[in-house]
Design a protein around this motif. Structure first.
Motif, PDB file in Angstrom:
ATOM      1  N   LYS A   1       1.030  -0.947  -0.093  1.00 22.26           N
ATOM      2  CA  LYS A   1      -0.067   0.262   0.462  1.00 22.26           C
ATOM      3  C   LYS A   1       1.079   1.060   0.115  1.00 22.26           C
ATOM      4  O   LYS A   1       0.273   2.342  -0.210  1.00 22.26           O
ATOM      5  N   GLN A   2       2.226   0.706   0.110  1.00 23.31           N
ATOM      6  CA  GLN A   2       2.894   2.741   0.481  1.00 23.31           C
ATOM      7  C   GLN A   2       3.463   2.742  -0.325  1.00 23.31           C
ATOM      8  O   GLN A   2       4.144   3.692  -0.723  1.00 23.31           O
ATOM      9  N   LEU A   3       3.882   1.438  -1.104  1.00 19.85           N
ATOM     10  CA  LEU A   3       4.532   1.589  -2.739  1.00 19.85           C
ATOM     11  C   LEU A   3       3.541   2.432  -3.860  1.00 19.85           C
ATOM     12  O   LEU A   3       3.915   3.358  -4.680  1.00 19.85           O
ATOM     13  N   ILE A   4       1.908   2.111  -4.280  1.00 15.40           N
ATOM     14  CA  ILE A   4       1.596   2.582  -4.097  1.00 15.40           C
ATOM     15  C   ILE A   4       0.906   3.922  -4.211  1.00 15.40           C
ATOM     16  O   ILE A   4       0.988   4.265  -5.448  1.00 15.40           O
ATOM     17  N   GLU A   5       0.774   4.507  -2.695  1.00 15.32           N
ATOM     18  CA  GLU A   5       1.017   5.856  -2.560  1.00 15.32           C
ATOM     19  C   GLU A   5       2.457   5.977  -3.267  1.00 15.32           C
ATOM     20  O   GLU A   5       2.535   7.584  -3.527  1.00 15.32           O
ATOM     21  N   ALA A   6       3.234   6.167  -3.334  1.00 18.84           N
ATOM     22  CA  ALA A   6       4.368   6.476  -3.207  1.00 18.84           C
ATOM     23  C   ALA A   6       4.882   6.504  -4.855  1.00 18.84           C
ATOM     24  O   ALA A   6       5.147   7.607  -5.576  1.00 18.84           O
ATOM     25  N   THR A   7       3.868   5.745  -5.404  1.00 20.41           N
ATOM     26  CA  THR A   7       4.592   6.213  -6.823  1.00 20.41           C
ATOM     27  C   THR A   7       3.749   6.196  -7.642  1.00 20.41           C
ATOM     28  O   THR A   7       3.658   7.125  -9.257  1.00 20.41           O
ATOM     29  N   ILE A   8       2.258   6.149  -7.587  1.00 19.72           N
ATOM     30  CA  ILE A   8       1.120   6.255  -8.416  1.00 19.72           C
ATOM     31  C   ILE A   8       0.450   7.389  -7.636  1.00 19.72           C
ATOM     32  O   ILE A   8      -0.833   7.852  -7.937  1.00 19.72           O
ATOM     33  N   GLY A   9       0.503   8.142  -6.303  1.00 16.13           N
ATOM     34  CA  GLY A   9      -0.365   9.188  -5.562  1.00 16.13           C
ATOM     35  C   GLY A   9      -1.721   8.146  -4.975  1.00 16.13           C
ATOM     36  O   GLY A   9      -2.444   9.283  -5.024  1.00 16.13           O
ATOM     37  N   ARG A  10      -2.236   7.479  -5.480  1.00 13.58           N
ATOM     38  CA  ARG A  10      -3.810   6.296  -5.216  1.00 13.58           C
ATOM     39  C   ARG A  10      -3.307   5.799  -3.597  1.00 13.58           C
ATOM     40  O   ARG A  10      -2.395   5.100  -3.180  1.00 13.58           O
ATOM     41  N   GLU A  11      -3.894   5.765  -2.832  1.00 14.84           N
ATOM     42  CA  GLU A  11      -4.495   5.243  -1.549  1.00 14.84           C
ATOM     43  C   GLU A  11      -5.443   3.803  -1.503  1.00 14.84           C
ATOM     44  O   GLU A  11      -6.457   4.561  -2.312  1.00 14.84           O
ATOM     45  N   VAL A  12      -4.806   2.951  -1.492  1.00 20.64           N
ATOM     46  CA  VAL A  12      -6.142   1.586  -1.108  1.00 20.64           C
ATOM     47  C   VAL A  12      -6.981   2.146   0.293  1.00 20.64           C
ATOM     48  O   VAL A  12      -6.936   1.819   1.070  1.00 20.64           O
ATOM     49  N   PRO A  13      -7.996   1.448  -0.227  1.00 19.66           N
ATOM     50  CA  PRO A  13      -9.443   2.249   0.850  1.00 19.66           C
ATOM     51  C   PRO A  13      -8.929   0.706   1.505  1.00 19.66           C
ATOM     52  O   PRO A  13      -8.673   0.003   1.684  1.00 19.66           O
ATOM     53  N   SER A  14      -9.278   1.794   2.944  1.00 23.86           N
ATOM     54  CA  SER A  14      -9.643   0.428   3.834  1.00 23.86           C
ATOM     55  C   SER A  14     -10.679  -0.653   3.499  1.00 23.86           C
ATOM     56  O   SER A  14     -11.821  -0.324   3.304  1.00 23.86           O
ATOM     57  N   GLY A  15     -10.054  -1.944   3.650  1.00 25.96           N
ATOM     58  CA  GLY A  15     -10.647  -2.802   3.610  1.00 25.96           C
ATOM     59  C   GLY A  15     -10.709  -3.514   1.776  1.00 25.96           C
ATOM     60  O   GLY A  15     -11.578  -4.621   1.620  1.00 25.96           O
ATOM     61  N   ALA A  16     -10.014  -2.515   0.828  1.00 27.40           N
ATOM     62  CA  ALA A  16     -10.170  -2.746  -0.128  1.00 27.40           C
ATOM     63  C   ALA A  16      -8.525  -3.884  -1.041  1.00 27.40           C
ATOM     64  O   ALA A  16      -7.631  -2.565   0.072  1.00 27.40           O
ATOM     65  N   LEU A  17      -8.677  -4.243  -2.017  1.00 32.07           N
ATOM     66  CA  LEU A  17      -7.959  -4.931  -2.813  1.00 32.07           C
ATOM     67  C   LEU A  17      -6.902  -3.683  -3.155  1.00 32.07           C
ATOM     68  O   LEU A  17      -7.115  -2.957  -3.676  1.00 32.07           O
ATOM     69  N   PRO A  18      -5.707  -3.943  -3.500  1.00 28.26           N
ATOM     70  CA  PRO A  18      -4.582  -3.080  -4.193  1.00 28.26           C
ATOM     71  C   PRO A  18      -5.160  -2.714  -5.215  1.00 28.26           C
ATOM     72  O   PRO A  18      -4.914  -1.697  -6.243  1.00 28.26           O
ATOM     73  N   ILE A  19      -5.243  -3.866  -6.046  1.00 25.93           N
ATOM     74  CA  ILE A  19      -6.141  -3.369  -7.255  1.00 25.93           C
ATOM     75  C   ILE A  19      -7.676  -2.150  -7.413  1.00 25.93           C
ATOM     76  O   ILE A  19      -7.589  -2.039  -8.815  1.00 25.93           O
ATOM     77  N   ALA A  20      -7.882  -1.533  -6.762  1.00 24.94           N
ATOM     78  CA  ALA A  20      -9.090  -0.854  -6.630  1.00 24.94           C
ATOM     79  C   ALA A  20      -8.095   0.626  -6.570  1.00 24.94           C
ATOM     80  O   ALA A  20      -9.191   1.374  -7.436  1.00 24.94           O
ATOM     81  N   THR A  21      -6.862   0.458  -6.591  1.00 25.78           N
ATOM     82  CA  THR A  21      -6.476   2.070  -7.057  1.00 25.78           C
ATOM     83  C   THR A  21      -5.925   1.324  -8.761  1.00 25.78           C
ATOM     84  O   THR A  21      -5.250   2.169  -9.299  1.00 25.78           O
TER      85      THR A  21
END
Length: 445
Positions: free
Chosen positions: A248-268
């Protein structure tokens, strides 16, 4: 150069990467292997061999036990001597396949390994569609090799309604002491890039990011050059901060999107795979080779080694007869203490940490309400609170405080001036809460 990172929390533990720069040494094939059928998240694999069967190197010896499961393959030719329980590093019994080779087997394996030429041409690989690539990945038993061991084909098969947009390669290797991914990138950049391209095709996306912390300049340079002519693929340099490699931290750092609570990373729109996994995908598709080994780091405080070790190798054979105060499999932040090294190498074994600096904890003292754990939590949780709720077995309250969102990175325990075992209590509570959540979901179907 801009350094990318996540916004909330994080710590900066001493890197202690003394194995960085040490070339990968290929360990010889053992004469015997012990292959647990559960080396991944999900259903255990099911043995397809029996005592007395003869198998060849690369043969499947256990098939996937369901969709969230992968097969197991033997790295040596030999005879199945038994199917029995082996011991995990924590002493728990797990079903395993025991295989022993003879001289003829070893000669056959040596001849097979001498030919390292690809089994598929570039034209044959180019003709594969995404579905075929995913099938090869599944058949090869490929999982996340950063430690989580989640089956890679499942990540590449998101639920209906999800649309992948980018494949992110986790090459941060933010855990102290470990350098196996670093050396894999330095020594095999072209192969890794081909693996990333295959993952992009499998996911049906035209954008890929290889995220590397900036304490690995040689790896950054090698991967940047290797992907310079690949459209849509870039190397992104990350700030050195733990847990930069958290999904989740890597997704935020690279594409600036946050994984919603309870959701899978694919939600971003992101699919994250480890860099060693990308290399394994290359081997599976080009060489038709399942996962038979992996690279790990051995760190004892005085020296470090990066070894490519066949699966099923007994770990004690890698470290000699010396006595150690404490054995940690993995790194010092997220690794688990092992009661023994008389246990087999599995797909998720990224390191053996024997450094006495990590052997002891200070005695726990009363919480001083400093909120240091809150400040460093990368998930924005209150570790002192959910740890207390877990210790008191107040599972409902812990669920309300989002204990399931904890990534068990250990930042809270690391920073705590009172040496509270925060993540230990949280890990127990999270397991209880998530089991209750799964039971509710099954009952509501």
């Amino acid at each position: 150069m801009k350094l990318h990172t996540f916004k909330i929390g994080g710590v900066h533990p001493a890197e202690n990467k003394i194995a960085a720069g040490k070339p990968i040494v290929n360990m010889p094939l053992p004469t015997e292997v012990v292959l647990p059928v559960s080396q991944h998240i999900g259903a255990p694999a099911k043995p397809v061999v029996k005592k007395g069967d003869h198998v060849k190197r690369g043969d499947m010896v256990a098939e996937a036990g369901g969709f969230v499961s992968v097969p197991v393959h033997t790295p040596i030719s030999g005879t199945v001597v038994k199917i029995d329980n082996a011991r995990t590093p924590q002493g728990m019994p797990v079903e395993a396949i025991f295989i022993k080779s003879d001289e003829a087997d070893r000669e056959a394996d040596a001849a097979t390994m001498a030919d390292n030429s690809p089994k598929r041409t570039e034209a044959e690989v180019a003709a594969l569609d995404g579905k075929a690539i995913i099938g090869l990945i599944k058949d090869a038993g490929i999982v996340g090799l950063g430690g989580a061991t989640f089956p890679s084909h499942v990540k590449l098969s998101p639920p209906p309604g999800s649309k992948p947009e980018v494949v992110i390669i986790n090459a941060a290797e933010c855990e102290p002491c470990l350098s196996c991914d670093d050396m894999l990138m330095r020594e095999n950049p072209a192969e890794i890039v081909k693996g990333v391209q295959l993952l992009m095709r499998a996911a049906g996306v035209d954008r890929g990011i290889i995220a590397i912390e900036n304490n690995k300049p040689e790896a950054i340079a090698a991967l940047t050059e290797a992907c310079s002519s690949v459209p849509g693929l870039e190397v992104m340099t990350m700030q050195v901060k733990y847990p930069q490699g958290g999904e989740k931290q890597l997704i935020e750092a690279t594409i600036g999107r946050e994984v919603p609570s309870g959701a899978l990373p694919i939600a971003t729109g992101a699919i994250v795979q480890n860099v060693a996994t990308a290399y394994a995908v290359y081997r599976a598709v080009y060489h038709n080779e399942p996962i038979l080994d992996r690279v790990l780091t051995i760190h004892d405080g005085n020296e470090g080694k990066n070894l490519r070790v066949p699966l099923g190798t007994i770990l004690s054979t890698l470290v000699g007869d010396a006595e150690y105060e404490k054995i940690i499999l993995g790194g010092p932040m997220m690794g688990r203490t092992a009661s023994t090294l008389e246990t087999p190498m599995i797909k998720g074994t990224s390191g053996i940490l024997l450094d006495k600096r990590y052997a002891h904890r200070r005695p726990a003292e009363p919480c001083i309400k400093c909120a240091a754990c809150v400040n460093v939590c990368p998930m924005g949780l209150e570790p002192f609170l959910i740890s207390t709720l877990s210790r008191l077995k107040q599972w409902d309250e812990a669920e309300q405080e989002k204990i399931a969102n904890c990534i068990e990175c250990g930042s809270c325990s690391y920073i705590c001036p009172a040496s509270r075992p925060l993540v230990d209590y949280i890990r127990v509570g999270k397991a209880k809460v998530m089991a209750a959540m799964r039971a509710r979901a099954a009952a509501n179907k």
